[in-house]
Design a protein around this motif. Sequence first.
Motif, PDB file in Angstrom:
ATOM      1  N   SER A   1      -7.371  14.561 -13.477  1.00  0.00           N
ATOM      2  CA  SER A   1      -7.569  13.115 -13.398  1.00  0.00           C
ATOM      3  C   SER A   1      -7.985  12.473 -14.725  1.00  0.00           C
ATOM      4  CB  SER A   1      -8.629  12.783 -12.339  1.00  0.00           C
ATOM      5  OG  SER A   1      -9.888  13.352 -12.696  1.00  0.00           O
ATOM      6  N   LEU A   2      -8.580  13.262 -15.629  1.00  0.00           N
ATOM      7  CA  LEU A   2      -9.086  12.686 -16.871  1.00  0.00           C
ATOM      8  C   LEU A   2      -8.484  13.313 -18.130  1.00  0.00           C
ATOM      9  CD1 LEU A   2     -12.922  12.304 -16.129  1.00  0.00           C
ATOM     10  CD2 LEU A   2     -11.257  10.473 -16.399  1.00  0.00           C
ATOM     11  N   LEU A   3      -8.712  14.619 -18.302  1.00  0.00           N
ATOM     12  CA  LEU A   3      -8.327  15.276 -19.549  1.00  0.00           C
ATOM     13  C   LEU A   3      -6.820  15.262 -19.802  1.00  0.00           C
ATOM     14  CD1 LEU A   3     -10.631  18.423 -19.943  1.00  0.00           C
ATOM     15  CD2 LEU A   3     -10.101  16.744 -21.718  1.00  0.00           C
ATOM     16  N   LYS A   4      -6.061  15.752 -18.831  1.00  0.00           N
ATOM     17  CA  LYS A   4      -4.613  15.858 -19.032  1.00  0.00           C
ATOM     18  C   LYS A   4      -3.970  14.492 -19.268  1.00  0.00           C
ATOM     19  CE  LYS A   4      -0.506  18.201 -17.247  1.00  0.00           C
ATOM     20  NZ  LYS A   4       0.065  19.018 -16.139  1.00  0.00           N
TER      21      LYS A   4
ATOM     22  N   ALA B   1     -13.103  12.148 -20.660  1.00  0.00           N
ATOM     23  CA  ALA B   1     -12.509  13.314 -21.312  1.00  0.00           C
ATOM     24  C   ALA B   1     -13.044  13.441 -22.733  1.00  0.00           C
ATOM     25  CB  ALA B   1     -10.985  13.171 -21.344  1.00  0.00           C
ATOM     26  N   GLY B   2     -13.294  14.695 -23.165  1.00  0.00           N
ATOM     27  CA  GLY B   2     -13.821  14.901 -24.507  1.00  0.00           C
ATOM     28  C   GLY B   2     -13.630  16.320 -25.001  1.00  0.00           C
ATOM     29  N   GLY B   3     -14.563  16.775 -25.822  1.00  0.00           N
ATOM     30  CA  GLY B   3     -14.441  18.052 -26.521  1.00  0.00           C
ATOM     31  C   GLY B   3     -13.875  17.797 -27.898  1.00  0.00           C
ATOM     32  N   LYS B   4     -14.434  18.442 -28.937  1.00  0.00           N
ATOM     33  CA  LYS B   4     -13.967  18.164 -30.298  1.00  0.00           C
ATOM     34  C   LYS B   4     -12.486  18.465 -30.459  1.00  0.00           C
ATOM     35  CE  LYS B   4     -16.423  18.363 -33.874  1.00  0.00           C
ATOM     36  NZ  LYS B   4     -16.771  16.926 -33.909  1.00  0.00           N
ATOM     37  N   GLY B   5     -12.013  19.566 -29.857  1.00  0.00           N
ATOM     38  CA  GLY B   5     -10.595  19.884 -29.952  1.00  0.00           C
ATOM     39  C   GLY B   5      -9.737  18.819 -29.295  1.00  0.00           C
ATOM     40  N   GLY B   6     -10.121  18.435 -28.081  1.00  0.00           N
ATOM     41  CA  GLY B   6      -9.382  17.405 -27.363  1.00  0.00           C
ATOM     42  C   GLY B   6      -9.409  16.070 -28.079  1.00  0.00           C
TER      43      GLY B   6
ATOM     44  N   VAL C   1       0.251  14.030 -26.713  1.00  0.00           N
ATOM     45  CA  VAL C   1      -0.099  15.435 -26.955  1.00  0.00           C
ATOM     46  C   VAL C   1       0.555  16.322 -25.900  1.00  0.00           C
ATOM     47  CG1 VAL C   1      -1.978  17.112 -27.152  1.00  0.00           C
ATOM     48  CG2 VAL C   1      -2.317  14.754 -27.952  1.00  0.00           C
ATOM     49  N   ASP C   2       1.235  17.376 -26.345  1.00  0.00           N
ATOM     50  CA  ASP C   2       1.842  18.359 -25.453  1.00  0.00           C
ATOM     51  C   ASP C   2       0.738  19.256 -24.890  1.00  0.00           C
ATOM     52  OD1 ASP C   2       3.246  20.385 -24.203  1.00  0.00           O
ATOM     53  OD2 ASP C   2       4.376  21.003 -25.974  1.00  0.00           O
ATOM     54  N   THR C   3       0.601  19.304 -23.566  1.00  0.00           N
ATOM     55  CA  THR C   3      -0.472  20.078 -22.923  1.00  0.00           C
ATOM     56  C   THR C   3       0.017  21.392 -22.319  1.00  0.00           C
ATOM     57  OG1 THR C   3      -0.151  18.939 -20.797  1.00  0.00           O
ATOM     58  CG2 THR C   3      -1.721  17.957 -22.355  1.00  0.00           C
TER      59      THR C   3
ATOM     60  N   ALA D   1      -8.478  25.713 -23.138  1.00  0.00           N
ATOM     61  CA  ALA D   1      -8.642  26.251 -21.788  1.00  0.00           C
ATOM     62  C   ALA D   1      -9.548  25.346 -20.961  1.00  0.00           C
ATOM     63  CB  ALA D   1      -9.226  27.663 -21.843  1.00  0.00           C
ATOM     64  N   VAL D   2      -9.238  25.273 -19.659  1.00  0.00           N
ATOM     65  CA  VAL D   2     -10.022  24.478 -18.704  1.00  0.00           C
ATOM     66  C   VAL D   2     -10.214  25.302 -17.434  1.00  0.00           C
ATOM     67  CG1 VAL D   2      -9.207  22.256 -19.576  1.00  0.00           C
ATOM     68  CG2 VAL D   2      -7.939  23.409 -17.755  1.00  0.00           C
ATOM     69  N   GLY D   3     -11.099  24.863 -16.577  1.00  0.00           N
ATOM     70  CA  GLY D   3     -11.316  25.541 -15.308  1.00  0.00           C
ATOM     71  C   GLY D   3     -10.115  25.366 -14.384  1.00  0.00           C
TER      72      GLY D   3
END
Length: 339
Positions: free
Chosen positions: A82-85, A41-46, A93-95, A72-74
């Motif tokens: 499985s990874l990001l959330k 999981a990544g992304g600067k915001g994440g 972190v509230d998703t 936003a995600v697909g």
Amino acid sequence: MSTTKPHICIIGSLNIDFVTTTPRCPAAGETLTATSLTVSAGGKGGNQAVACGRSSFTSAKSQDVSVSMIGAVGAEDPYYASLLKPALENSGVDTSFIQQSDVQTGSASIIVEEINGENRILVVPGANHAGMMQDVSSITSTLEGREPDVVVLQGEIPRDTTLELLQFFNKRTTKVVFNPAPVFPEGVPLSALVGTAVLIMNETEVVQMARSIQGLPVDDAEAAEELRPEEMAPRFHKEAGVEIVLITLGAKGVYFSTRSGVTGTVSGVKVPKVVDTTAAGDTFVGYFATAVARFLATGKSLESFDSIQGAVEKANAAAARCVQKQGAMQSIPFAYDME
């Protein structure tokens, strides 16, 4: 001191990182046998959301700052489930404000050199540049009735969205922590920066941003001028009214400057071995943003942020801890491990 936890909202990118570790990067037309491939999981915001979340844990079960993520995600992306959330939620972190889009989740292909931990990154924006992320009113409406104390912004969502968000929040009581990374090719106009609370840049970004507010091309060869932090930082105070400017200098440390005239340099932290620098900058941003939120919760003005040096030192130490592990989110330390 308010009994309500201060609230940080990160508005930014969410990516799946495909990280290839290699002895060295291949030259043009060359094929090499790499060491490993990992998907994470990544992304600067994440990454910055995870850093805010983890830095708010005073113990394994106690979180003194509320952290939420807008991105936003697909739709039905298995990597998100499985990874990001889990990575976000397990970091406090509230998703619930993350939108599922018809466009694929953003991705980053990262090559990490084993010898020095340096990385090269290719980003496919995907959902980060679609749907809600192109509509500022949709983003701000999700925060109605729960205006955050601090908003964290970066450069991996559409430029127009970022500029509008800067202008929206800089006119409100919310304090904006802006990390212009990467710097938009078209730059950031002075009008969008006016009123920004904290501006965090590295050695390359500060030169690009200084040229941008002067109306000059950010990618001009002349931008490679010798960096003098003590000369660069005052431009942002004087021309844009930025309250705090932080310039990260890699192994040399961090230069900080406030509009009220407080300046200083925090030395770099020596580490046994640099493994991966991918999320180091994001870790620094998240830890400092959390320190700002805690200070604001005392009811004092940011102009009287007398603990700024300590906040910079802790953020710098967290970034140093981060570079000693492989990966992005998973390499970011929890605050209770920093003691």
